[in-house]
Design a protein around this motif. Structure first.
Motif, mmCIF file in Angstrom:
data_model
loop_
_atom_site.group_PDB
_atom_site.id
_atom_site.type_symbol
_atom_site.label_atom_id
_atom_site.label_comp_id
_atom_site.label_asym_id
_atom_site.label_seq_id
_atom_site.Cartn_x
_atom_site.Cartn_y
_atom_site.Cartn_z
ATOM 1 N N PHE A 222 54.540 63.263 72.700
ATOM 2 C CA PHE A 222 53.214 62.647 72.674
ATOM 3 C C PHE A 222 53.145 61.562 71.605
ATOM 4 O O PHE A 222 52.565 60.499 71.821
ATOM 5 N N THR A 223 53.760 61.812 70.453
ATOM 6 C CA THR A 223 53.781 60.808 69.388
ATOM 7 C C THR A 223 54.588 59.589 69.818
ATOM 8 O O THR A 223 54.186 58.450 69.576
ATOM 9 N N ALA A 224 55.724 59.826 70.465
ATOM 10 C CA ALA A 224 56.591 58.722 70.867
ATOM 11 C C ALA A 224 55.992 57.888 71.987
ATOM 12 O O ALA A 224 56.110 56.661 72.000
ATOM 13 N N ASN A 225 55.343 58.557 72.945
ATOM 14 C CA ASN A 225 54.798 57.835 74.101
ATOM 15 C C ASN A 225 53.562 58.564 74.615
ATOM 16 O O ASN A 225 53.638 59.355 75.570
ATOM 17 N N PRO A 226 52.391 58.298 74.005
ATOM 18 C CA PRO A 226 51.189 59.022 74.407
ATOM 19 C C PRO A 226 50.601 58.550 75.729
ATOM 20 O O PRO A 226 49.742 59.229 76.309
ATOM 21 N N TYR A 227 51.054 57.404 76.233
ATOM 22 C CA TYR A 227 50.385 56.782 77.372
ATOM 23 C C TYR A 227 50.370 57.631 78.637
ATOM 24 O O TYR A 227 49.329 57.715 79.311
ATOM 25 N N PRO A 228 51.472 58.290 79.024
ATOM 26 C CA PRO A 228 51.390 59.147 80.219
ATOM 27 C C PRO A 228 50.411 60.309 80.047
ATOM 28 O O PRO A 228 49.759 60.722 81.010
ATOM 29 N N TYR A 229 50.296 60.813 78.839
ATOM 30 C CA TYR A 229 49.368 61.918 78.595
ATOM 31 C C TYR A 229 47.919 61.424 78.692
ATOM 32 O O TYR A 229 47.061 62.108 79.266
ATOM 33 N N TYR A 230 47.664 60.252 78.124
ATOM 34 C CA TYR A 230 46.319 59.678 78.242
ATOM 35 C C TYR A 230 45.983 59.400 79.711
ATOM 36 O O TYR A 230 44.846 59.605 80.153
ATOM 37 N N ALA A 231 46.957 58.916 80.473
ATOM 38 C CA ALA A 231 46.721 58.617 81.894
ATOM 39 C C ALA A 231 46.380 59.891 82.656
ATOM 40 O O ALA A 231 45.470 59.902 83.508
#
Length: 392
Positions: A13-22
């Motif tokens: 999540f820290t490295a790439n939060p964008y898929p989680y936000y999507a």
């Protein structure tokens, strides 16, 4: 509605939060969450809902109103990010007159000289950590010169800033804020004694409104604190994040190299695509507030996910595509409403000069293929990496 524990997503999540936000946004624009450090909050992930929340004065920035002043307010004083109108209106009016477009534009030759000097120093090595060698020293030097911080004091400032913003563990928050506050008291007193000078802090000391109002010592200290922290840390990651995006999207890098008239658009797309501030600073609901059809109870913490809003497909088609030709107007990287970033013109100026000059000087610039994996800054405030190894 169940509470979502963002900490369960781990380092990914820290490295790439964008898929989680999507994924969250697909379920609704507002969610009750626990942040990775265990704080309960309501997270706004939709663009329209986030933009509205940023301008909603029922969402307060003054934790003193809850009887829970933040450490920096208790130690340093009230700054623009942690006060509400009418105090915010008064402070911003006193400051805006000095933080003008004219003053920022006058810095252009100096920013260019500093950029050239840093690249001159870097060039013989054939490779470097772009953060440590370039993206950090440029904005820290600019903001320190702008405010009138002596060069000899900048190492101490860097230690305080790193402790506060990136959590490097060298100092506690209270130790860093206390050291910073004591230093700023001395600096302000020295400038008062020295009289008028051509730096921003001296100008703020001298400034008066038409009715004779002026900044008090705690207000001056808090403002200098805010400008020094926010005035460099966000720009560090604006530069490094945008360079990283360009280097990992060779078609966009080639388009920019072919036409540097696209530099403004490239910086704006960098801000939208992977901006330096992932979530706006804390707000709380001064009364029950409905956002995106969800009622947030009085007293609850609200986090507006700028990074999520700027990847909302309802506002930016195909939002996960980095495209320097896209229309980016209205992105949330600098916030919105009365707390819109005061330093946005300076950050944009530095970003454009730094990135264009770097690419012009080093036509073979690329990420270092032999480097260790990137280490992402912890927390949900600043988005960036501790290092960015590059070669040319």
């Amino acid at each position: 509605m169940s509470v979502i524990d963002l900490g369960e997503y781990g380092a990914d999540f820290t490295a790439n939060p964008y898929p989680y936000y999507a994924k969250l946004r697909a379920q609704g624009p507002v969610h009750e969450v626990l942040t990775p450090d265990g704080m309960p909050a309501w997270l706004v992930v939709g663009y329209e809902e986030g933009r509205a929340a940023l301008a909603d004065q029922r969402l307060s920035k003054s934790f003193s109103a809850l009887g829970m002043p933040l450490p920096e307010e208790e130690i340093v004083g009230p700054n623009l990010l942690i006060v509400d109108p009418p105090d915010h209106t008064r402070l911003r009016k006193l400051v805006t007159g000095e933080f003008t477009g004219r003053r920022v534009e006058a810095l252009r030759p100096r920013v260019q000289r500093l950029t050239d000097e840093l690249l001159d120093t870097m060039e013989p090595a054939g490779g470097a950590d772009l953060v440590d060698s370039f993206a950090f020293p440029l904005p820290i030097t600019v903001i320190c010169e702008l405010l009138g911080v002596p060069a000899a004091d900048r190492d101490a400032f860097r230690a305080w800033s790193n402790a506060l913003v990136t959590g490097d563990g060298s100092l506690s928050d209270v130790e860093a804020v206390s050291g910073f506050g004591a230093y700023l008291d001395e600096l302000i007193e020295d400038k008062r004694a020295a009289g008028p000078a051509d730096d921003l802090l001296s100008a703020l000391i001298a400034t008066r409104a038409e009715d004779g109002d002026r900044l008090s010592l705690p207000e001056l200290r808090a403002l200098a604190y805010l400008l020094l922290i926010a005035g460099h840390e966000t720009t560090v990651n604006l530069i490094s994040n945008t360079v990283r995006a360009l280097l990992t999207h060779p078609d966009q890098l080639a388009a920019l190299r072919a036409d540097f008239g696209l530099i403004d658009a490239a910086v704006e797309e960098g801000l939208r695509y992977d901006g330096p501030v992932e979530n706006a600073t804390l707000r709380f609901a001064a009364e029950p507030v409905v956002i995106g059809g969800t009622e947030i109870p009085a007293g609850a913490i609200v986090l507006v996910a700028l990074a999520a809003g700027d990847r909302d497909p309802g506002r930016f088609p195909d939002p996960d595509r980095f495209d320097i030709h896209r229309e980016t107007r209205g992105h949330l990287a600098f916030g919105h409403g009365i707390h819109f970033c005061l330093g946005a013109p300076l950050a944009r100026l530095e970003g454009k000069i730094a990135i264009r000059t770097l690419l012009e000087r080093f036509p073979g610039l690329e990420l270092d293929p032999g480097a260790e994996p990137l280490e992402w800054l912890p927390g949900m405030l600043i988005r960036g990496t501790r290092r960015l190894p590059v070669v040319w």
